[in-house]
Design a protein around this motif. Sequence first.
Motif, PDB file in Angstrom:
ATOM      1  N   GLY A 172       0.841  -1.187   0.000  1.00 35.52           N
ATOM      2  CA  GLY A 172       0.000   0.000   0.000  1.00 35.52           C
ATOM      3  C   GLY A 172       0.872   1.231   0.000  1.00 35.52           C
ATOM      4  O   GLY A 172       2.069   1.177   0.294  1.00 35.52           O
ATOM      5  N   THR A 173       0.248   2.350  -0.380  1.00 40.61           N
ATOM      6  CA  THR A 173       0.988   3.604  -0.319  1.00 40.61           C
ATOM      7  C   THR A 173       0.451   4.451   0.823  1.00 40.61           C
ATOM      8  O   THR A 173      -0.711   4.337   1.210  1.00 40.61           O
ATOM      9  CB  THR A 173       0.827   4.417  -1.623  1.00 40.61           C
ATOM     10  OG1 THR A 173      -0.561   4.575  -1.898  1.00 40.61           O
ATOM     11  CG2 THR A 173       1.515   3.730  -2.795  1.00 40.61           C
ATOM     12  N   GLY A 174       1.332   5.286   1.325  1.00 37.83           N
ATOM     13  CA  GLY A 174       0.941   6.239   2.353  1.00 37.83           C
ATOM     14  C   GLY A 174       1.661   7.536   2.107  1.00 37.83           C
ATOM     15  O   GLY A 174       2.540   7.626   1.238  1.00 37.83           O
ATOM     16  N   THR A 175       1.262   8.547   2.851  1.00 38.06           N
ATOM     17  CA  THR A 175       2.055   9.779   2.860  1.00 38.06           C
ATOM     18  C   THR A 175       2.348  10.115   4.305  1.00 38.06           C
ATOM     19  O   THR A 175       1.600   9.741   5.207  1.00 38.06           O
ATOM     20  CB  THR A 175       1.321  10.965   2.211  1.00 38.06           C
ATOM     21  OG1 THR A 175       0.082  11.178   2.888  1.00 38.06           O
ATOM     22  CG2 THR A 175       1.096  10.729   0.727  1.00 38.06           C
ATOM     23  N   ASP A 176       3.465  10.801   4.490  1.00 38.78           N
ATOM     24  CA  ASP A 176       3.964  11.061   5.842  1.00 38.78           C
ATOM     25  C   ASP A 176       4.408  12.515   5.903  1.00 38.78           C
ATOM     26  O   ASP A 176       5.374  12.897   5.261  1.00 38.78           O
ATOM     27  CB  ASP A 176       5.134  10.096   6.107  1.00 38.78           C
ATOM     28  CG  ASP A 176       5.602  10.106   7.560  1.00 38.78           C
ATOM     29  OD1 ASP A 176       5.682  11.209   8.132  1.00 38.78           O
ATOM     30  OD2 ASP A 176       5.898   9.016   8.094  1.00 38.78           O
ATOM     31  N   THR A 177       3.659  13.318   6.647  1.00 39.83           N
ATOM     32  CA  THR A 177       3.978  14.730   6.797  1.00 39.83           C
ATOM     33  C   THR A 177       4.593  15.002   8.160  1.00 39.83           C
ATOM     34  O   THR A 177       5.429  15.887   8.328  1.00 39.83           O
ATOM     35  CB  THR A 177       2.697  15.579   6.588  1.00 39.83           C
ATOM     36  OG1 THR A 177       2.142  15.247   5.318  1.00 39.83           O
ATOM     37  CG2 THR A 177       2.983  17.066   6.653  1.00 39.83           C
ATOM     38  N   GLY A 178       4.162  14.178   9.144  1.00 35.59           N
ATOM     39  CA  GLY A 178       4.722  14.315  10.493  1.00 35.59           C
ATOM     40  C   GLY A 178       4.824  12.967  11.182  1.00 35.59           C
ATOM     41  O   GLY A 178       5.082  12.881  12.386  1.00 35.59           O
ATOM     42  N   GLY A 179       4.567  11.896  10.429  1.00 41.96           N
ATOM     43  CA  GLY A 179       4.604  10.553  11.013  1.00 41.96           C
ATOM     44  C   GLY A 179       3.497   9.668  10.469  1.00 41.96           C
ATOM     45  O   GLY A 179       3.294   8.542  10.933  1.00 41.96           O
ATOM     46  N   SER A 180       2.791  10.179   9.464  1.00 47.74           N
ATOM     47  CA  SER A 180       1.565   9.541   8.981  1.00 47.74           C
ATOM     48  C   SER A 180       1.751   8.206   8.279  1.00 47.74           C
ATOM     49  O   SER A 180       0.767   7.533   7.974  1.00 47.74           O
ATOM     50  CB  SER A 180       0.806  10.492   8.047  1.00 47.74           C
ATOM     51  OG  SER A 180       0.095  11.431   8.815  1.00 47.74           O
ATOM     52  N   ILE A 181       2.987   7.799   7.987  1.00 47.51           N
ATOM     53  CA  ILE A 181       3.236   6.425   7.537  1.00 47.51           C
ATOM     54  C   ILE A 181       3.723   5.596   8.725  1.00 47.51           C
ATOM     55  O   ILE A 181       3.248   4.490   8.996  1.00 47.51           O
ATOM     56  CB  ILE A 181       4.301   6.389   6.402  1.00 47.51           C
ATOM     57  CG1 ILE A 181       3.708   6.900   5.094  1.00 47.51           C
ATOM     58  CG2 ILE A 181       4.860   4.968   6.227  1.00 47.51           C
ATOM     59  CD1 ILE A 181       4.703   6.996   3.943  1.00 47.51           C
ATOM     60  N   ARG A 182       4.702   6.161   9.459  1.00 51.51           N
ATOM     61  CA  ARG A 182       5.400   5.374  10.489  1.00 51.51           C
ATOM     62  C   ARG A 182       4.536   5.075  11.714  1.00 51.51           C
ATOM     63  O   ARG A 182       4.577   3.963  12.249  1.00 51.51           O
ATOM     64  CB  ARG A 182       6.692   6.108  10.895  1.00 51.51           C
ATOM     65  CG  ARG A 182       7.741   6.108   9.776  1.00 51.51           C
ATOM     66  CD  ARG A 182       8.744   7.227   9.959  1.00 51.51           C
ATOM     67  NE  ARG A 182       8.114   8.539   9.730  1.00 51.51           N
ATOM     68  CZ  ARG A 182       8.583   9.683  10.182  1.00 51.51           C
ATOM     69  NH1 ARG A 182       9.675   9.708  10.926  1.00 51.51           N
ATOM     70  NH2 ARG A 182       7.956  10.813   9.911  1.00 51.51           N
ATOM     71  N   GLN A 183       3.759   6.065  12.164  1.00 46.52           N
ATOM     72  CA  GLN A 183       2.944   5.834  13.366  1.00 46.52           C
ATOM     73  C   GLN A 183       1.851   4.791  13.115  1.00 46.52           C
ATOM     74  O   GLN A 183       1.728   3.842  13.892  1.00 46.52           O
ATOM     75  CB  GLN A 183       2.402   7.181  13.883  1.00 46.52           C
ATOM     76  CG  GLN A 183       1.620   7.093  15.176  1.00 46.52           C
ATOM     77  CD  GLN A 183       0.106   7.176  14.922  1.00 46.52           C
ATOM     78  OE1 GLN A 183      -0.327   7.070  13.775  1.00 46.52           O
ATOM     79  NE2 GLN A 183      -0.659   7.329  16.002  1.00 46.52           N
ATOM     80  N   PRO A 184       1.071   4.876  12.028  1.00 45.14           N
ATOM     81  CA  PRO A 184       0.093   3.793  11.790  1.00 45.14           C
ATOM     82  C   PRO A 184       0.765   2.453  11.487  1.00 45.14           C
ATOM     83  O   PRO A 184       0.225   1.403  11.855  1.00 45.14           O
ATOM     84  CB  PRO A 184      -0.735   4.299  10.600  1.00 45.14           C
ATOM     85  CG  PRO A 184       0.055   5.394   9.978  1.00 45.14           C
ATOM     86  CD  PRO A 184       0.898   5.978  11.068  1.00 45.14           C
ATOM     87  N   ALA A 185       1.930   2.478  10.826  1.00 43.46           N
ATOM     88  CA  ALA A 185       2.658   1.216  10.600  1.00 43.46           C
ATOM     89  C   ALA A 185       2.980   0.590  11.950  1.00 43.46           C
ATOM     90  O   ALA A 185       2.825  -0.617  12.155  1.00 43.46           O
ATOM     91  CB  ALA A 185       3.934   1.483   9.796  1.00 43.46           C
ATOM     92  N   SER A 186       3.414   1.431  12.887  1.00 41.24           N
ATOM     93  CA  SER A 186       3.747   0.967  14.232  1.00 41.24           C
ATOM     94  C   SER A 186       2.506   0.383  14.926  1.00 41.24           C
ATOM     95  O   SER A 186       2.546  -0.702  15.493  1.00 41.24           O
ATOM     96  CB  SER A 186       4.323   2.146  15.032  1.00 41.24           C
ATOM     97  OG  SER A 186       4.455   1.812  16.386  1.00 41.24           O
ATOM     98  N   LEU A 187       1.406   1.118  14.837  1.00 36.88           N
ATOM     99  CA  LEU A 187       0.184   0.703  15.545  1.00 36.88           C
ATOM    100  C   LEU A 187      -0.501  -0.510  14.908  1.00 36.88           C
ATOM    101  O   LEU A 187      -1.295  -1.187  15.547  1.00 36.88           O
ATOM    102  CB  LEU A 187      -0.814   1.880  15.619  1.00 36.88           C
ATOM    103  CG  LEU A 187      -0.689   2.799  16.853  1.00 36.88           C
ATOM    104  CD1 LEU A 187       0.721   3.224  17.130  1.00 36.88           C
ATOM    105  CD2 LEU A 187      -1.626   4.008  16.743  1.00 36.88           C
ATOM    106  N   CYS A 188      -0.200  -0.779  13.634  1.00 33.73           N
ATOM    107  CA  CYS A 188      -0.823  -1.917  12.946  1.00 33.73           C
ATOM    108  C   CYS A 188       0.161  -3.069  12.710  1.00 33.73           C
ATOM    109  O   CYS A 188      -0.188  -4.068  12.072  1.00 33.73           O
ATOM    110  CB  CYS A 188      -1.427  -1.482  11.615  1.00 33.73           C
ATOM    111  SG  CYS A 188      -2.907  -0.477  11.821  1.00 33.73           S
ATOM    112  N   GLY A 189       1.413  -2.908  13.164  1.00 35.06           N
ATOM    113  CA  GLY A 189       2.370  -4.003  13.053  1.00 35.06           C
ATOM    114  C   GLY A 189       2.817  -4.296  11.636  1.00 35.06           C
ATOM    115  O   GLY A 189       2.995  -5.453  11.248  1.00 35.06           O
ATOM    116  N   ILE A 190       3.012  -3.245  10.852  1.00 35.11           N
ATOM    117  CA  ILE A 190       3.546  -3.454   9.500  1.00 35.11           C
ATOM    118  C   ILE A 190       4.822  -2.614   9.330  1.00 35.11           C
ATOM    119  O   ILE A 190       5.248  -1.914  10.246  1.00 35.11           O
ATOM    120  CB  ILE A 190       2.514  -3.098   8.399  1.00 35.11           C
ATOM    121  CG1 ILE A 190       2.208  -1.595   8.411  1.00 35.11           C
ATOM    122  CG2 ILE A 190       1.249  -3.929   8.567  1.00 35.11           C
ATOM    123  CD1 ILE A 190       1.578  -1.095   7.130  1.00 35.11           C
ATOM    124  N   THR A 191       5.412  -2.697   8.134  1.00 37.49           N
ATOM    125  CA  THR A 191       6.613  -1.935   7.829  1.00 37.49           C
ATOM    126  C   THR A 191       6.209  -0.707   7.021  1.00 37.49           C
ATOM    127  O   THR A 191       5.502  -0.840   6.010  1.00 37.49           O
ATOM    128  CB  THR A 191       7.591  -2.806   7.005  1.00 37.49           C
ATOM    129  OG1 THR A 191       7.897  -3.973   7.777  1.00 37.49           O
ATOM    130  CG2 THR A 191       8.864  -2.049   6.682  1.00 37.49           C
TER     131      THR A 191
END
Lengths: 492, 476
Positions: A172-191
């Motif tokens: 999937g694709t995401g965008t990250d302006t302040g953590g919007s890829i990394r924080q949900p990746a962290s909370l959902c257990g993905i990379t």
Amino acid sequence: MSPNELSTATAVELAAALRAKTMSAVELTQACLATIARENPVLNAAITVCGEQAIEEATAADTLLRRGDGGTLTGIPLLHKDIFCTRDVATTCASRMLENFIPPYDATVVSRLRAAGTIMLGKTNMDEFAMGSSTETSVFGETRNPWNIHCVPGGSSGGTAAAVAAGFTPLGTGTDTGGSIRQPASLCGITGLKPTYGRVSRLGIIAFASSLDQAGPMTRTAEDAALMLQVMSGLDPGDSTSADIEVPDFRANLGDPISGLKIGIPKEYFSSSLEPRVAASIQAALVELEREGAELVDIDLPHTDQGIPTYYIIAPAEASANLSRYDGVRFGYRCEAPTDLNDLYERSRTEGFGEEVKRRILVGTYALSTGFYDAYFKKAQQVRRLISEDFNTAFETCDVIAGPAAPGVAFGLGTKTTDPLAMYLEDIYTLSVNLAGLPGISVPAGLLDGMPVGLQLIGRAFDEATLLRVAHRFQLRTDHHLARPVPTAVNP
Amino acid sequence: MGLEVHLQLATESKIFSGAATRFGAEPNVQACAVDLGMPGMLPVLNARAVQYAVMFGLGVGARIGKRSVFDRKNYFYPDLPKGYQVSQFFEPIVCEGKFEVPMPDGSLFPVRITRAHLEEDAGKSVHDAYAGQTGIDLNRAGTPLLEIVTEPDFRTAEQAVAYLKSLHSLATYLGISDGNMAEGSMRCDVNISLRPTGTEVYGTRTEIKNVNSFRFVEKAIAVETERQMDILESGGHIVQETRLYDADRNETRSMRSKEVANDYRYFPEPDLLPIVLDDAYIDNIRAGLPELPGAKRARFIETYGLSDYDASLLVDSRTTADFFEAATDISKAPKLTANWILGDLAGALNRESLDLTESPVSPEALAGLIVRIADDTLSSKLAKQVFEGLWLGEGTADEIIEARGLKQVTDTGALESLVAQVIEGHPDQVTQYQAADEAKQKKLLGFFVGQVMKASKGQANPQRLNGLLRAMLDSG
């Protein structure tokens, strides 16, 4: 492969299966669509599903595959965050403002992934205009975390994170302006990888904060992230801020050992704002990296605390201008029967935007106003430079920085919606990385009471290759990334 | 007074998109997704616009900003698709300079240029297309503009107009703008304030927006000065505000006052990188600059011995200057050539509303005529008839002289016999002449000249004739 295996397989594994003809792209696509049909009513991770179109694309991919043509990603399904413009497919930014917006063009990221042969399954939910850390501000309703449907998936790319975790799609694709890829990746257990600012074109991505926005891959493994980043990266003449810098082969040295690599541990990332049990999980992950041969060194990022106030001036300021185009004149939501021009503007924007978007437009407008510019925007830009220098200094003594991606695990739905400041703290460990324009990745580092914890790795500018290598070595050593939530259909 | 000029740069495509910039197309056919401010669209800077701005900066002797930055100017208006205009606020591409403006009396008036910056134009509201509704035409949105700002150096409308004409001339010389004012290629804002004679501090100013002809600038300044004067003399105060010049009523009226004015909330445009120019780039542009009006004017005075006035008029447009040089090359009579271009040719073009580029008389044809004036083949009166022939396309000057039989009679023998005939035919006048005083004689001489001219069908050389007549009458 069984449906269960399919929903946990990586793109690399699926590509091998497609080539070995143990499965067709159409079968794979159908399996993904079936999972979406089964799980999405509860999770609400996908807000547009392009079933027919996906099958057509898969059919075309199968033709290529049968001829032995196509690349590694040919026939691999993916979902795009609904912030990427997709030609002839609704692109809403999860906002009432763009509820009926159908772009006549693809974002560069979309066209590059399309050209690489991926199958677009649809579009994923998000916080409205990517403003949020919980995917609760969407006009289409909140997305639920597949690990616990009473919790948020994080945000703003929470739809993609939940979709990848729940087996809708390997990529999937995401965008990250302040953590919007990394924080949900962290909370959902993905990379989830946020590349260096400028690595990936922003053309066709609906802008939130132009100097911070960056698109990246959200996957099950670092290897898949490398595969996707390869296609997404590179100079785009249509985006003046995309970098004219060589794109290395991200998978070439993925397996190289990391012995001798210096990993910096910023003490500011382990302060009281970090949940102690999350800290312990991260410490355990660091020990694994040490066992891989990496050397842990203490570093300082003294301006970490200024990250949030700095970010919450610059990002809203840019957003206040970026969102001015939604005025009810040319496209997007227009109020009923405007009495005059001001009424058209006021009501279209009042009715078309949600609360958080309006809050940030107001904050940003204020920060840029005459008499406040120097005190806020200009000062924030100065602090931004200091934060950037912190990282430069740190990278004199280490190669990669490691810490948590988020201060805790996924929190309950609705628990932070009335407290914007608590919500903003979710990004305390991620947004400095955006302010400095650096690459960062979140990889699963284990479960706490059944909820995922993410380890964040931060790299030097344009050194995603090292980040991916560390992440890949970590995933070779550990099996956190293999953990999957129980399907919600049997876990109400 | 200080002036702000918006000069439309003659690039093929827009400043931040690939859409065309042609004037007069159907509404909205020249607006692409970038110009429409569509979601996700990004600007890409047109290198030609940068080149033109630097050419202009060098042309007015200004310092070029080695690093300039685009900023967003935020305000809502239906013809502004993004809700902000991309401009340069903090760091412009052209910095301070000094521009010498030739005045009608031939003197040079120095104007301090404050800055010039690149920006995008907005679209247009169309008020008359739909009853009770306003249409938006975004063809113009994104057209590159150079906004040129001066210090408050102007004291008279004459100075302001001379500056604008000079700027217009420079821009067309450089080829950076088509300079078509009727199509809005050059628009002027006038900042104007009054102060008592002998005082240092400027009064409160008003800004007259978007005046788009030299004549209107002159008139707008006159009426606004008068308006402010009336207010101040009756003890009132000037309100700082933006005003609009209404040409039909010849008055300015308030658009908006500063108290309710927009706060534009400028900040650096994050979608564009700063423009960084190195010396090689600037030197390269400098080396490629054409001869500019100021230098050309000086050369015309020096090389051709023209008056300041004629030189200024000739260099005003590059077309005129080139026409003059091409014609003079052949005629070898610069002063005469200048007179014909600025006199009869300009007059004829004006009558037919033609531009010099559309002139039916080429520089070579005009030179052919001038050669025949210089060698006394033609009197100025005959020359006008030949010019008429040239205008009508009857051939070269020599062909027309031949065909129309317009050769001037300069042959002394032929003239003498004509004079003798006239003297013989007017014995009374001869007697009067010989009895008259000098003043009276002069008057009578005119009579004889007229008669000889009549007899020669206008072809007698007037200079020769004068001398001959006088000699023959005196010798009586």
